[in-house]
Design a protein around this motif. Sequence first.
Motif, PDB file in Angstrom:
ATOM      1  N   SER A  75       0.924  -1.244   0.031  1.00  0.00           N
ATOM      2  CA  SER A  75       0.000  -0.106   0.038  1.00  0.00           C
ATOM      3  C   SER A  75       0.831   1.338   0.022  1.00  0.00           C
ATOM      4  O   SER A  75       0.340   2.269  -0.378  1.00  0.00           O
ATOM      5  CB  SER A  75      -0.899   0.116   1.313  1.00  0.00           C
ATOM      6  OG  SER A  75      -0.215  -0.075   2.569  1.00  0.00           O
ATOM      7  N   ILE A  76       2.403   1.093   0.448  1.00  0.00           N
ATOM      8  CA  ILE A  76       2.884   2.488   0.556  1.00  0.00           C
ATOM      9  C   ILE A  76       3.230   2.662  -0.905  1.00  0.00           C
ATOM     10  O   ILE A  76       3.343   4.027  -1.246  1.00  0.00           O
ATOM     11  CB  ILE A  76       4.219   2.083   1.253  1.00  0.00           C
ATOM     12  CG1 ILE A  76       4.925   3.366   1.653  1.00  0.00           C
ATOM     13  CG2 ILE A  76       5.199   1.001   0.802  1.00  0.00           C
ATOM     14  CD1 ILE A  76       4.716   4.067   2.672  1.00  0.00           C
TER      15      ILE A  76
ATOM     16  N   ALA B 110      -0.616   3.651   5.647  1.00  0.00           N
ATOM     17  CA  ALA B 110       0.233   4.460   4.664  1.00  0.00           C
ATOM     18  C   ALA B 110      -0.230   5.212   3.852  1.00  0.00           C
ATOM     19  O   ALA B 110       0.220   6.475   3.684  1.00  0.00           O
ATOM     20  CB  ALA B 110       1.054   3.118   4.153  1.00  0.00           C
ATOM     21  N   ILE B 111      -1.370   4.817   3.368  1.00  0.00           N
ATOM     22  CA  ILE B 111      -2.160   5.726   2.242  1.00  0.00           C
ATOM     23  C   ILE B 111      -2.290   7.056   2.952  1.00  0.00           C
ATOM     24  O   ILE B 111      -2.635   8.115   2.638  1.00  0.00           O
ATOM     25  CB  ILE B 111      -3.196   5.122   1.365  1.00  0.00           C
ATOM     26  CG1 ILE B 111      -2.383   3.970   0.730  1.00  0.00           C
ATOM     27  CG2 ILE B 111      -3.972   5.875   0.596  1.00  0.00           C
ATOM     28  CD1 ILE B 111      -3.445   3.322  -0.022  1.00  0.00           C
ATOM     29  N   VAL B 112      -3.165   6.727   4.323  1.00  0.00           N
ATOM     30  CA  VAL B 112      -3.561   7.662   4.864  1.00  0.00           C
ATOM     31  C   VAL B 112      -2.608   8.968   5.294  1.00  0.00           C
ATOM     32  O   VAL B 112      -2.750   9.964   5.030  1.00  0.00           O
ATOM     33  CB  VAL B 112      -4.267   7.317   6.168  1.00  0.00           C
ATOM     34  CG1 VAL B 112      -4.829   8.505   7.180  1.00  0.00           C
ATOM     35  CG2 VAL B 112      -5.464   6.648   5.799  1.00  0.00           C
TER      36      VAL B 112
ATOM     37  N   GLY C  10       6.009  -5.739   1.788  1.00  0.00           N
ATOM     38  CA  GLY C  10       5.336  -4.521   1.624  1.00  0.00           C
ATOM     39  C   GLY C  10       4.856  -3.792   3.162  1.00  0.00           C
ATOM     40  O   GLY C  10       4.375  -2.927   3.148  1.00  0.00           O
ATOM     41  N   GLU C  11       5.295  -4.517   4.252  1.00  0.00           N
ATOM     42  CA  GLU C  11       4.846  -3.991   5.231  1.00  0.00           C
ATOM     43  C   GLU C  11       5.645  -2.722   5.678  1.00  0.00           C
ATOM     44  O   GLU C  11       6.815  -2.576   6.019  1.00  0.00           O
ATOM     45  CB  GLU C  11       5.058  -4.994   6.569  1.00  0.00           C
ATOM     46  CG  GLU C  11       4.565  -4.653   7.923  1.00  0.00           C
ATOM     47  CD  GLU C  11       3.354  -4.103   7.953  1.00  0.00           C
ATOM     48  OE1 GLU C  11       2.186  -4.719   7.397  1.00  0.00           O
ATOM     49  OE2 GLU C  11       3.196  -2.736   8.429  1.00  0.00           O
ATOM     50  N   ALA C  12       5.109  -1.651   5.835  1.00  0.00           N
ATOM     51  CA  ALA C  12       5.619  -0.437   6.087  1.00  0.00           C
ATOM     52  C   ALA C  12       5.192   0.141   7.595  1.00  0.00           C
ATOM     53  O   ALA C  12       6.679   0.627   8.053  1.00  0.00           O
ATOM     54  CB  ALA C  12       5.322   0.628   4.985  1.00  0.00           C
TER      55      ALA C  12
END
Lengths: 308, 346, 334
Positions: free
Chosen positions: B146-147, B251-253, C250-252
């Motif tokens: 999602s980042i 992340a998107i938020v 993908g874990e950020a």
Amino acid sequence: MDPLMPPPIRRIALDREPNVAAPAAAPASNGAPRGPGGASLRAHRSRPASARVLERMRIDSVSLAYGANWVVRDVSLPVRQGEVLALIGASGSGKTTLLRSLNRLTEITTGAARSGAITIDGRDIHELEVNDLRRRVSMVFQQPNPFPMSIFDNVAYALAEQHIARGGRRRRRTPELARAVEDALRRAGLYEEVAEDLDRSALRLSGGQQQRLCIARALAAGPEVLLLDEPCSALDPISTATIEELIVGLRESVAIVIVTHNLQQAFRVADNVAFMHLGELVEYGPSAQVFERPARQRTRDYISGAFG
Amino acid sequence: MASAALTPAPAPAPAPAPDARTVAHPPRERTSSWPLVDRVCYWLCWATGIGLCVIALAIVLFMLVKGIAYLRPSLFVESPAPSLHQSQSGGFRDPIVGTLVVTAIGTAIAAPMGVALAAWLSEYRRPAWLARSVESAVEMLAGVPSIVLAIFGLLVFSQGFLAFLSQGAAQGSLGESFFNAGIVMSLLALPLIVGATHEALAQVPDRLREASYALGKTRVTTIRSVLLPAIRPSIASGVVLGMGRIIGDTAIVTILLGATLKNEPVGHTPLLGALRGTGSTLTSYVYNNSPAGEGNAHEKAYAAAFVLLMIVLALNALVTRLSNGERPAGERGRALRALRLWPLGR
Amino acid sequence: MFGGAQQQPGARTGARSDQRAERTLGALAVTVLVLIALMAVTVLIKAWPSFSYNGLSWFGSGGDVDTQLRLMREGTPVGGHGLLYFRAWPLVWGTLLTTLLAVLLGLVISTLAAVFLTEFAPAPVRRVLDPVIRLLAAVPSVIYGLIGILALAPWINQHLISNARKQSVIYVVQLNGANLATATLILTVMILPIMVAISASALTAVPGAWREGSAALGVNRWRTIWRISLRTAWPAIAAATVLATARALGEAVMLAMVSGGRGFAANPLDGLTFLFEPVRPLAATIFQESEGLTIGPVAHTIYAMGAVLLVSATMLSLAGWAVKQPLKRYGIRA
């Protein structure tokens, strides 16, 4: 009685002779075939009784229940090497359950209860370690179930696992293992057909070949008793005939119990026949006697096709 | 005698009474006779199974304890207020509103698009190369972090011509607004909705379609009035799964919503202004109040996290209820169900 | 399976509305496709300057990553190099470490747990474990991060990192609870549910006839599982592993909170201390550096990291597709 024709319908008025529940002595003769018939089958039927008959297992007043239903009631039978014992009866007669209790497969289902004793060479099977028992009493199922491995690995499976269970390390193909596999495949009558490539996947074989492979697999570990649960019901007639010949040939070295709903097959293959109905042992005796001169009315009705 | 020919034999004698040796419920295979290696593996299996339960229990209990300790009703109605005493001031009304808005926008975009796309993939599929590409693209989208979606969204929305979606002059905006966040969130939910709908459509028996066509209905009408209603529970569970993924995303938020403490509208139009403005959601609120963010008011972080967790668990229970309504049968059904229920991946 | 596409509606009058619908939906499909392709292309384009300046050394090591990023923001070039100078090795190494360790640990634990769930667990335990796994899957990553940073990290700091250990590396890096170990542990818990679910469903799909046949030959339950069930189910377990790897990669947010935030390449030669050194995975870096993201050399660098993640995710997607092919034999759609 013509071995190729089904037993004719009989109507005999009275049921005079007592219930033969005691184990039969080895019959003096298997009965001479009467009338015309195929040569090979007649040869089977007129084969001499085995020279050595050795009692391997004894079923002693065994009753089995699932939950509240008594599926098998008070059955007593001997299982002898040198003889083929056939369990016949309609669906629901408990013959498969009885067979599966011989190698304690009934324990897998929860809620199964039992009473009575089953002994192998004098020892109660429930006192043995279950996997030890199952190595001595092997089973072949109705649907051929070869593992998704090569033919060699299938047949060697039980031997390899036995070796590991005794603490050995997993080894590749040792000569002893290869010899044992070849031996088992020969006894099962499959060796010539698969010898050129034992590493082929077992799933590629035909139905009859797969079933013979399962028999080879069951024989590889050298069991004392071989249990067959309707082994030919999923097969075509030619494979069936091959396997029946096999069974008769094996009886010298292994005690054989076969469950079948096919009366002609029982007649062709068995030395002793036990007829079960709704869980009870109705009649037990040499096959010639049970088929030609059944002592009980119910046996007569079943054999003549009145129900089933 | 004569009766024997037609009726089966009469009922047998009553069962023998079970004697003292009867063993009910015979024991399962005793592992005491296994070789040591096998026994160790057996115990390891038990240990992991129980361990998983313990971990889950620990997580829930921990959040429960902390949440209840720090949760006050006033938190729900107050807006976040910048002040020195973060632990006493302000609440998370704005973040809750933010979560609802972003989820609503994201779902509103993703649901119709996803269902339409799945319907096209299932019923039309022409040209074939396009169908295969779209399927692969959606699968790939499911795996994109999602980042990465967030920075892509930032790139797109910081272009001048899209400045109307957020505050910003014509030469380029910061690209942060509820609109932007919601639009990118829809990409998160899209693969889940497409997947669930596509699977469900594949399970609908052909005779339903045949019957509809035989009555002279067009494909469009069939889809709209026969197929989609038939798979409504699956669509619903796919949508709820997508919502769950949106609600849980941070992340998107953080990147596309500006992470301002309060929801700051842009301009003076009531609704549009708010949507063009920046704000925060529960997730970014939790992050900001944790030691990793700026606030360092862990009490509020716990309280907000507790609320977030309850929302997500409620959604999860909803999904379970929805998909228990219609069960594809057998082994395959079990596999499908197990996979469809996970909000991660597909 | 896709029988719908083969059916032909009968009436001619509806054909036009069908055509319209087909064109519209087709356009939608093209739009989505273009959008996803656009995403890949724009990220790569924005990332290109960073790659073209650094070449393949972008992945190499050279200097402190955190300093390089800071200098980029300030606009002062690193001595002798341009503003775009960047050596991402500590970040790449951190990503590899956390992902691979978590996936390996997760593979072992999830296989054991799946075996437990399908073979050994008594029915009441199974009924409890099912919703438990679903629950673990549903927890948002920021909550995992919160628990990590407020509960697990301090605990590890207090109980597992002795002062002696801290002293031993004090000249290079400061040790605290935010480190590789914490990150890996929590990441493992995050990826466990999906792996357990897929593995368990694959194990249940193994034909019962094979398991019964093995039992009838006198092979104990564990050996049957090992030689028959696991051997049959391994493609599903591999597919689950690929899925989990993509998730871990993908874990950020969670990693940004607990992995330490120091662009330090944890050194396995440090022995056990290696586990307690901070790491900074790529996704976490992007998340942490997201201020002022669209302008300047920082932007190019951050987008370059995003491009690396994107390409990795795509390759994992392909790998997952490849691994799933043997599954079709058993009718498992994963």
